[in-house]
Write an enzyme that holds these catalytic residues in place. Sequence first.
Site, short mmCIF file in Angstrom:
data_model
loop_
_atom_site.label_atom_id
_atom_site.label_comp_id
_atom_site.label_asym_id
_atom_site.label_seq_id
_atom_site.Cartn_x
_atom_site.Cartn_y
_atom_site.Cartn_z
N PRO A 39 10.95 3.36 -0.41
CA PRO A 39 10.78 4.68 0.20
C PRO A 39 9.41 4.90 0.84
O PRO A 39 8.38 4.47 0.32
CB PRO A 39 10.98 5.64 -0.98
CG PRO A 39 10.74 4.82 -2.19
CD PRO A 39 11.22 3.45 -1.85
N ASN A 40 9.46 5.57 1.96
CA ASN A 40 8.28 6.02 2.73
C ASN A 40 7.60 4.90 3.51
O ASN A 40 6.67 5.17 4.28
CB ASN A 40 7.26 6.75 1.82
CG ASN A 40 7.88 7.97 1.16
OD1 ASN A 40 8.40 8.83 1.85
ND2 ASN A 40 7.86 8.02 -0.15
N ARG A 63 1.24 6.96 7.83
CA ARG A 63 1.15 7.43 6.45
C ARG A 63 -0.18 7.00 5.82
O ARG A 63 -0.43 5.80 5.69
CB ARG A 63 2.29 6.78 5.67
CG ARG A 63 2.26 7.04 4.21
CD ARG A 63 3.22 6.11 3.48
NE ARG A 63 3.26 6.46 2.08
CZ ARG A 63 3.70 5.68 1.12
NH1 ARG A 63 4.16 4.49 1.40
NH2 ARG A 63 3.68 6.08 -0.12
N TYR A 106 -3.07 2.56 3.66
CA TYR A 106 -2.03 1.60 4.06
C TYR A 106 -2.28 0.93 5.42
O TYR A 106 -1.52 0.04 5.81
CB TYR A 106 -0.66 2.29 4.07
CG TYR A 106 -0.25 2.79 2.69
CD1 TYR A 106 0.02 1.90 1.67
CD2 TYR A 106 -0.15 4.15 2.43
CE1 TYR A 106 0.38 2.35 0.40
CE2 TYR A 106 0.22 4.62 1.18
CZ TYR A 106 0.48 3.72 0.17
OH TYR A 106 0.84 4.16 -1.07
N ASN A 162 8.68 -4.82 -1.71
CA ASN A 162 7.77 -3.69 -1.90
C ASN A 162 8.65 -2.50 -2.24
O ASN A 162 9.21 -1.84 -1.35
CB ASN A 162 6.93 -3.42 -0.65
CG ASN A 162 5.89 -2.33 -0.90
OD1 ASN A 162 5.94 -1.64 -1.92
ND2 ASN A 162 4.96 -2.18 0.02
N ALA A 200 7.30 3.60 -4.35
CA ALA A 200 7.22 4.47 -5.53
C ALA A 200 8.25 4.10 -6.60
O ALA A 200 8.02 4.33 -7.80
CB ALA A 200 7.38 5.93 -5.12
N GLU A 209 6.83 -9.51 -6.07
CA GLU A 209 6.54 -8.07 -5.97
C GLU A 209 5.32 -7.88 -5.08
O GLU A 209 4.31 -8.56 -5.26
CB GLU A 209 6.28 -7.52 -7.37
CG GLU A 209 5.87 -6.05 -7.38
CD GLU A 209 5.51 -5.55 -8.78
OE1 GLU A 209 5.80 -6.25 -9.78
OE2 GLU A 209 4.90 -4.46 -8.87
N HIS A 219 2.61 -5.13 -3.03
CA HIS A 219 2.05 -3.82 -2.71
C HIS A 219 0.94 -3.98 -1.69
O HIS A 219 0.10 -4.88 -1.83
CB HIS A 219 1.51 -3.13 -3.97
CG HIS A 219 2.55 -2.98 -5.02
ND1 HIS A 219 3.55 -2.04 -4.93
CD2 HIS A 219 2.79 -3.69 -6.14
CE1 HIS A 219 4.36 -2.19 -5.96
NE2 HIS A 219 3.93 -3.18 -6.72
N ARG A 267 -5.84 2.77 -8.17
CA ARG A 267 -5.36 4.10 -7.81
C ARG A 267 -4.96 4.88 -9.07
O ARG A 267 -5.41 4.57 -10.15
CB ARG A 267 -4.21 3.95 -6.80
CG ARG A 267 -4.66 3.21 -5.52
CD ARG A 267 -3.54 3.06 -4.51
NE ARG A 267 -3.10 4.36 -4.02
CZ ARG A 267 -1.98 4.54 -3.32
NH1 ARG A 267 -1.20 3.50 -3.03
NH2 ARG A 267 -1.64 5.74 -2.91
#
Length: 144
Positions: free
Chosen positions: A7-8, A15, A20, A76, A79, A100, A102, A109
Amino acid sequence: VHVLNGPNLNLLGRREPAIYGTATLDDIRATLEQRCAERGVSLVFRQSNHEGDLVDWIHEAGRVHAEGRLAGLIFNAAAYTHTSVALLDAVKGTGVALLELHISNVFAREAFRHHSYLSPVARAVVCGLGVQGYALAVEAVAQW
Ligand code: DQA
């Protein structure tokens, strides 16, 4: 190589660019298509904001894996990384080799980003290298 984005991530480029970067998902796809073509590896590259789509696509990668044609799944989960037992179960249930990914360093964070449901079933984790992480992940997975 299958690359799934959660998502996103369709908003990449606009964004939170300080976190990012300014590259879009299409920019990333174009880079990976080139890298894969150079290696004679075929690329499946997808994004969805819907958890069930991601579950279905992990199952699809699982079928390719069962046929012995999957180098690995670069994922990725965005969330959903921090929330989704369904995605964990999909990876476990299919036995796909998972990387995985990111873009940001999630450990630098908020605390809620420090836990991942996927890391325990991941063969590798790439985190904090920016969008360059995708190309490096493909280099690695192509050799699995
Ligand atoms: C992310 C990190 C997640 O915590 C966040 O929810 C995202 C993107 C990353 O690529 O850095 O959407 O997975």
